[in-house]
Design a protein around this motif. Sequence first.
Motif, PDB file in Angstrom:
ATOM      1  N   THR A   1       0.819  -1.215   0.000  1.00 33.33           N
ATOM      2  CA  THR A   1       0.000   0.000   0.000  1.00 33.33           C
ATOM      3  C   THR A   1       0.851   1.262   0.000  1.00 33.33           C
ATOM      4  O   THR A   1       0.411   2.308  -0.462  1.00 33.33           O
ATOM      5  CB  THR A   1      -0.953  -0.002   1.211  1.00 33.33           C
ATOM      6  OG1 THR A   1      -1.699  -1.222   1.210  1.00 33.33           O
ATOM      7  CG2 THR A   1      -1.944   1.155   1.142  1.00 33.33           C
ATOM      8  N   VAL A   2       2.090   1.166   0.501  1.00 30.78           N
ATOM      9  CA  VAL A   2       2.940   2.356   0.547  1.00 30.78           C
ATOM     10  C   VAL A   2       3.425   2.771  -0.840  1.00 30.78           C
ATOM     11  O   VAL A   2       3.929   3.887  -1.005  1.00 30.78           O
ATOM     12  CB  VAL A   2       4.170   2.149   1.464  1.00 30.78           C
ATOM     13  CG1 VAL A   2       3.746   1.876   2.886  1.00 30.78           C
ATOM     14  CG2 VAL A   2       5.061   1.026   0.950  1.00 30.78           C
TER      15      VAL A   2
ATOM     16  N   LEU B   1      -1.989   7.973   1.704  1.00 31.04           N
ATOM     17  CA  LEU B   1      -1.550   6.785   0.969  1.00 31.04           C
ATOM     18  C   LEU B   1      -2.652   5.724   0.942  1.00 31.04           C
ATOM     19  O   LEU B   1      -2.885   5.072  -0.081  1.00 31.04           O
ATOM     20  CB  LEU B   1      -0.303   6.193   1.627  1.00 31.04           C
ATOM     21  CG  LEU B   1       1.056   6.716   1.189  1.00 31.04           C
ATOM     22  CD1 LEU B   1       2.158   6.060   2.011  1.00 31.04           C
ATOM     23  CD2 LEU B   1       1.293   6.477  -0.302  1.00 31.04           C
ATOM     24  N   TRP B   2      -3.312   5.551   2.056  1.00 31.82           N
ATOM     25  CA  TRP B   2      -4.394   4.570   2.165  1.00 31.82           C
ATOM     26  C   TRP B   2      -5.532   4.939   1.225  1.00 31.82           C
ATOM     27  O   TRP B   2      -6.020   4.115   0.441  1.00 31.82           O
ATOM     28  CB  TRP B   2      -4.867   4.521   3.611  1.00 31.82           C
ATOM     29  CG  TRP B   2      -5.535   3.251   4.029  1.00 31.82           C
ATOM     30  CD1 TRP B   2      -5.742   2.132   3.280  1.00 31.82           C
ATOM     31  CD2 TRP B   2      -6.072   2.965   5.319  1.00 31.82           C
ATOM     32  NE1 TRP B   2      -6.381   1.165   4.016  1.00 31.82           N
ATOM     33  CE2 TRP B   2      -6.590   1.654   5.271  1.00 31.82           C
ATOM     34  CE3 TRP B   2      -6.156   3.686   6.507  1.00 31.82           C
ATOM     35  CZ2 TRP B   2      -7.207   1.062   6.382  1.00 31.82           C
ATOM     36  CZ3 TRP B   2      -6.756   3.094   7.613  1.00 31.82           C
ATOM     37  CH2 TRP B   2      -7.269   1.800   7.543  1.00 31.82           C
ATOM     38  N   LEU B   3      -5.945   6.199   1.291  1.00 25.37           N
ATOM     39  CA  LEU B   3      -7.029   6.666   0.430  1.00 25.37           C
ATOM     40  C   LEU B   3      -6.627   6.602  -1.044  1.00 25.37           C
ATOM     41  O   LEU B   3      -7.439   6.253  -1.906  1.00 25.37           O
ATOM     42  CB  LEU B   3      -7.412   8.100   0.803  1.00 25.37           C
ATOM     43  CG  LEU B   3      -8.027   8.288   2.191  1.00 25.37           C
ATOM     44  CD1 LEU B   3      -8.232   9.772   2.476  1.00 25.37           C
ATOM     45  CD2 LEU B   3      -9.346   7.546   2.307  1.00 25.37           C
TER      46      LEU B   3
ATOM     47  N   ASN C   1      -3.947  -0.892   5.599  1.00 25.09           N
ATOM     48  CA  ASN C   1      -3.340   0.429   5.734  1.00 25.09           C
ATOM     49  C   ASN C   1      -1.836   0.346   5.481  1.00 25.09           C
ATOM     50  O   ASN C   1      -1.217  -0.705   5.683  1.00 25.09           O
ATOM     51  CB  ASN C   1      -3.603   1.018   7.117  1.00 25.09           C
ATOM     52  CG  ASN C   1      -3.001   0.219   8.267  1.00 25.09           C
ATOM     53  OD1 ASN C   1      -3.709  -0.485   8.960  1.00 25.09           O
ATOM     54  ND2 ASN C   1      -1.695   0.329   8.481  1.00 25.09           N
ATOM     55  N   PRO C   2      -1.232   1.438   5.012  1.00 22.67           N
ATOM     56  CA  PRO C   2       0.224   1.433   4.804  1.00 22.67           C
ATOM     57  C   PRO C   2       0.941   1.274   6.145  1.00 22.67           C
ATOM     58  O   PRO C   2       0.369   1.530   7.204  1.00 22.67           O
ATOM     59  CB  PRO C   2       0.499   2.807   4.176  1.00 22.67           C
ATOM     60  CG  PRO C   2      -0.642   3.660   4.624  1.00 22.67           C
ATOM     61  CD  PRO C   2      -1.832   2.746   4.695  1.00 22.67           C
ATOM     62  N   ILE C   3       2.198   0.858   6.097  1.00 19.26           N
ATOM     63  CA  ILE C   3       2.968   0.659   7.323  1.00 19.26           C
ATOM     64  C   ILE C   3       3.046   1.947   8.128  1.00 19.26           C
ATOM     65  O   ILE C   3       2.871   1.948   9.349  1.00 19.26           O
ATOM     66  CB  ILE C   3       4.387   0.158   6.994  1.00 19.26           C
ATOM     67  CG1 ILE C   3       4.326  -1.249   6.395  1.00 19.26           C
ATOM     68  CG2 ILE C   3       5.269   0.137   8.234  1.00 19.26           C
ATOM     69  CD1 ILE C   3       5.664  -1.777   5.938  1.00 19.26           C
ATOM     70  N   ASN C   4       3.320   3.058   7.448  1.00 19.57           N
ATOM     71  CA  ASN C   4       3.431   4.333   8.144  1.00 19.57           C
ATOM     72  C   ASN C   4       2.061   5.000   8.258  1.00 19.57           C
ATOM     73  O   ASN C   4       1.189   4.790   7.412  1.00 19.57           O
ATOM     74  CB  ASN C   4       4.420   5.263   7.423  1.00 19.57           C
ATOM     75  CG  ASN C   4       4.142   5.381   5.946  1.00 19.57           C
ATOM     76  OD1 ASN C   4       3.949   4.366   5.276  1.00 19.57           O
ATOM     77  ND2 ASN C   4       4.103   6.585   5.425  1.00 19.57           N
TER      78      ASN C   4
END
Length: 357
Positions: free
Chosen positions: A113-114, A145-147, A137-140
Amino acid sequence: MENKKELRSWLSNMGLSHPLVIAGPCSAETQEQVLTIAHQLKDTDVTVLRAGVWKPRTRPGCFDGVGEIGLKWLQKAKAETGLLTATEVANVEHVRLALEHDIDILWIGARSTVSPFIIQEIADALQGTEKIVLVKNPINPDLSLWLGAIERLYRADIKNLGVIHRGFSTLEKTQFRNIPEWKIPVELQKRFPDLPLICDPSHISGNRDYIFSVCQQALELSYDGLMVESHHDPDNAWSDAEQQVTPATLETIMQDLKVKNRVKDDGFHSSLTRLRAQIDLLDNELVNTLGQRMRLAEEIGALKKVNNSSVLKNKRWNEIIGKMTTKGEEIGLSESFILNVFNGIHQESLKLQEKVQ
């Protein structure tokens, strides 16, 4: 994003009387292991059998999955138990093989995802699919980024979408493997209320002892489902042994959760419960932040003692009050409220500094 209500249609079509439960081993290890777990899960609230066949490992040399053969084991498990199947895809080849083996749900992992490049390639490979696609969800902790990943998939005409909250990496040492940062999925819910939201308590916890409490918190925040790692012999699992629970333990967790069955009402009670849960989260953050502030106050007191400096510094305190009342006004908080709060904080800070003098 247009026609957002279409995003929830696949979940509604399942006709479940309880939140969706996806469960199964972190990794598919052997055919016997996959089938054993599937049969132990089939008479519980679990609807979908999950198993990773490709495992993105941080460092080389670790078990990175059995590959394509694991998809055949999932097919066999579905044929024998009736459970739907789910696995992670991280590139175009994974997508091709998962579709060839008729896997029902594909999820995109946090490491994928990132990268907008990876997401776009997967979106192109899934163009127009009727399969359910879930995005972790992304790691961070980056909501954008998620959206962005969701939007890329939606633009590829993939309407059966959902998201998985699995927590976020942090350098700070906490009880969790990945800190929940609940405010991020809560904000996502506000922006896309018709996007099904699933919690992955296993990756948030990193420890099976916390699975129940994380599940409970998610359901109180009106999550639509749970993805829990379950293994018939978790202590000897080939990956993430500490965060997996047995199917029997999972069944007990599902029975003990306070929010199990969905209750239809006029929306008032569910909205009230969700808002109160959000307040509880913020209250916890407030207390944790105050604790951190007081520890710093103690350090300042110790430093003042070494340097024979007085505890009370009126100039410094007046500067703080001036900045905080201005900040409060900017976000709609009255001056009297800010003064009351910070005077209390100031008094506690002075007490702590005096203790070390």
